[in-house]
Design a protein around this motif. Structure first.
Motif, mmCIF file in Angstrom:
data_model
loop_
_atom_site.group_PDB
_atom_site.id
_atom_site.type_symbol
_atom_site.label_atom_id
_atom_site.label_comp_id
_atom_site.label_asym_id
_atom_site.label_seq_id
_atom_site.Cartn_x
_atom_site.Cartn_y
_atom_site.Cartn_z
ATOM 1 N N THR A 434 6.864 10.863 5.763
ATOM 2 C CA THR A 434 7.554 9.979 4.706
ATOM 3 C C THR A 434 9.193 10.553 5.699
ATOM 4 O O THR A 434 10.453 9.622 5.633
ATOM 5 N N THR A 454 -1.397 3.414 1.651
ATOM 6 C CA THR A 454 -1.685 2.705 0.794
ATOM 7 C C THR A 454 -2.564 1.557 0.937
ATOM 8 O O THR A 454 -3.665 1.867 1.495
ATOM 9 N N SER A 546 2.827 5.401 -3.987
ATOM 10 C CA SER A 546 3.763 5.924 -3.905
ATOM 11 C C SER A 546 3.400 7.698 -4.041
ATOM 12 O O SER A 546 2.094 7.525 -4.868
#
Length: 583
Positions: A434, A454, A546
């Motif tokens: 990230t 994801t 997340s």
């Protein structure tokens, strides 16, 4: 991590490696279900085999996927070669501890003991004893946006050193925010050998293989049948001089020169090289698909009359993987601890240049959904297709949305239905640190200590039983343009029992009713309370997972007690539904 010295002056040079082994819409459901009643008719007695190699994964050195990610090397620019190559300060991202003109000076020169890593770091210690700053002076490395140091784990520190006087060092892990010492080792060396390059190895209280365990497990949970590596554009390079070359990525790590990953704009130390890629495939139980450079980059190419060295390099690479331990390149593999050949059966000649049709698609969600018919009219003879990179991207995907994942699921159902002409398929990219969002979205997102999948990752999990299964003949009778479906028959690898799996995508904003009829099974053969329904959906199409909500959008499983030869199910808006029917 930092090295410090508090006592006598000396010259210090080292190479360090540290290993621990476009479209938005509201998904809120219409309270009134669609008035259309669709029907899926399945013939359980007829079908064809799906290739055992259909679903796999694609690894590329992008987004710091390996360097600082899957490859569990904690030190960033361990050989001091990366700063100069990337036009950064020579020792970047290393920093000086206790820096001032009266205590220490740091420089680099070309005096190391390695021909392919000539840069060494020199520290001149100008203070002695109590005149040195409290805590000593030295150098520190921040890792790749931090180092995940966990209590109870062992960390191996390896470096090469020479000096003009006895060596008195402390190697420490120090907390970034609070400066707390998380572990350290004192290293003292005296005698005549101190002026010669010596290898130092210490364990600070590695677990074995060089892959980061949480990321490895997430990839392994996809049960990939193949691993395509190491790229992608990474193999080509923006310019050929910076393309990945396998011979520079094998042998001892300290002998690997590393190279500038100019296409993704960072230094690669080649710790996860050709050998490690083959190891990774082996550890995953997957067939390796090695992608080698065929003389093309993004901005230049090799003329055909000068292509022979690239041909030789490819043949040598095959010998490295498959040759006997007595062969030239097979002996190098054996010296690295793998005397038996690797199971290399496939190679890719360049990126998107394979002998079989190499198909890449990055597009929006609506277009990806429509592509479930992409191969319906393909010739059933001739070269097969390898869909080696696919994903919904840009606005529709953000970092990884439900909208993207549902569209991709429909595309994969189309791939499954056309698996007589499509032999392999893999999502791309696989991994994203990230802190380096060079390309989004990706299947797995991580930082120095945590990770999550994801929705696109979880869609892939719904297809892991398809490779080698039987695709059953089925007919979808519907007036709805939003529904796509397929049915397979497979043997569960965990309980050894036979199942039918019906996968259905609803790419619309309304609830849909679907009737399912299964022909070719004896009456009452289905076992309802041993069957299950899995649904992947969320309250809004742009919802994402997340670090704070890693399981917001994942497949939810429940007992499917109404399983029978004729049944009805309701399909949630923008959802993927999978029925596992035990028989």
């Amino acid at each position: 991590m930092y090295f410090s010295h508090s006592f006598s002056a000396f010259l210090f040079s080292l190479i360090v490696c540290l290993i621990i082994s476009e479209c938005y819409a509201d998904v809120n459901a219409n309270p009134n279900a669609s008035q259309n009643i669709s029907k899926l008719v399945v013939d359980a007695g007829s079908g064809r085999n799906i290739p055992n190699t259909l679903f796999g994964v694609f690894y590329e050195e992008i987004n710091h996927a390996g360097a600082g990610g899957l490859w569990a090397e904690l030190v960033n620019n361990r050989g001091f070669e990366g700063g100069v190559a990337a036009n950064l300060p020579p020792i970047y991202p290393w920093k000086i501890v206790g820096e001032n003109q009266s205590s220490i000076t740091v420089s680099t020169d070309l005096s190391s003991c390695f021909e392919r890593n000539k840069i060494a770091l020199r520290m001149d210690i100008l203070c002695q004893g109590i005149s040195c700053p409290r805590g000593g002076v030295g150098i520190s490395n921040p890792g790749y946006w931090g180092m995940n140091v966990e209590q109870g784990k062992d960390y191996k520190v390896v470096f090469y050193v020479r000096a003009l006087a006895p060596i008195d060092l402390k190697v420490s892990f120090v907390g970034t925010n609070d400066g707390v010492n998380l572990g350290s080792k004192i290293i003292k060396v005296d005698g005549p050998n101190v002026t010669k390059w010596s290898r130092m190895e210490r364990i600070i209280k590695a677990t074995g293989h060089g892959f980061r365990s949480d990321l490895f497990k997430m990839v392994a949970d996809l049960k990939p049948k193949f691993l395509r590596f190491p790229g992608g554009c990474y193999v080509e390079g923006d310019f050929i001089k910076n393309a990945f070359r396998w011979k520079d990525s094998v042998g001892p790590w300290e002998e690997r020169s590393g190279h500038l990953d100019d296409i993704w704009h960072y230094w690669s130390d080649d710790g996860l090289g050709y050998f490690e890629g083959l190891q990774l495939a082996e550890d995953l139980g997957a067939l390796p698909i090695w992608v080698f450079n065929n003389g093309f980059s993004h901005h230049d190419e090799v003329s055909t009359d000068a292509i022979q060295p690239f041909v030789d390099e490819a043949l040598d690479g095959i010998e490295f993987a498959r040759g006997p331990a007595t062969s030239r390149w097979g002996s190098l593999r054996a010296s690295m601890g793998h005397p038996e050949p690797f199971n290399l059966k496939f190679v890719a000649i360049g990126n998107e240049d394979c002998d079989i049709y190499d198909y890449h698609i990055y597009t929006n969600s609506n277009d990806m959904f429509s592509k479930y018919t992409k191969f319906d009219k393909s010739p059933r003879s001739g070269p097969k297709a390898f869909v080696s990179e696919y994903a919904v991207w840009k606005e529709d995907a953000r970092v990884g949305s439900l909208y993207a994942a549902v569209a991709e699921a429909a595309f994969l159902i189309g791939i499954e239905r056309n698996s007589d002409v499509v032999s392999m398929v893999s999502y791309a990219p696989l991994l994203l640190n990230t802190n380096d969002r060079g390309w989004i979205p990706d299947a797995i997102v991580f930082d120095s200590y945590q990770s999550y999948g994801t929705p696109s990752y979880w869609v892939q999990r719904l297809f892991i039983e398809s490779s080698g299964a039987t695709l059953l003949n089925s007919t979808l009778q519907t007036s709805s343009p939003a529904i796509v479906a397929s049915t397979i028959k497979y043997k569960n690898s965990q309980d050894g029992k036979n199942y039918l799996r019906v996968k259905v995508v609803n790419f619309g904003k309304d609830i849909e009713n679907l009737g399912i009829s299964i022909n070719g099974l004896n009456a009452n053969v289905l076992r309802p309370f041993a069957s299950s329904m899995v649904v992947l959906t969320s309250s809004n199409i742009m919802d994402e997972n997340s670090f704070s909500e890693p399981m917001k959008i994942v497949p939810r499983r429940a007992v499917f007690g109404i399983a029978s030869k004729d049944m009805n199910v309701k399909l949630s808006p923008y959802s993927v539904t999978s029925l596992d029917l035990l028989f």
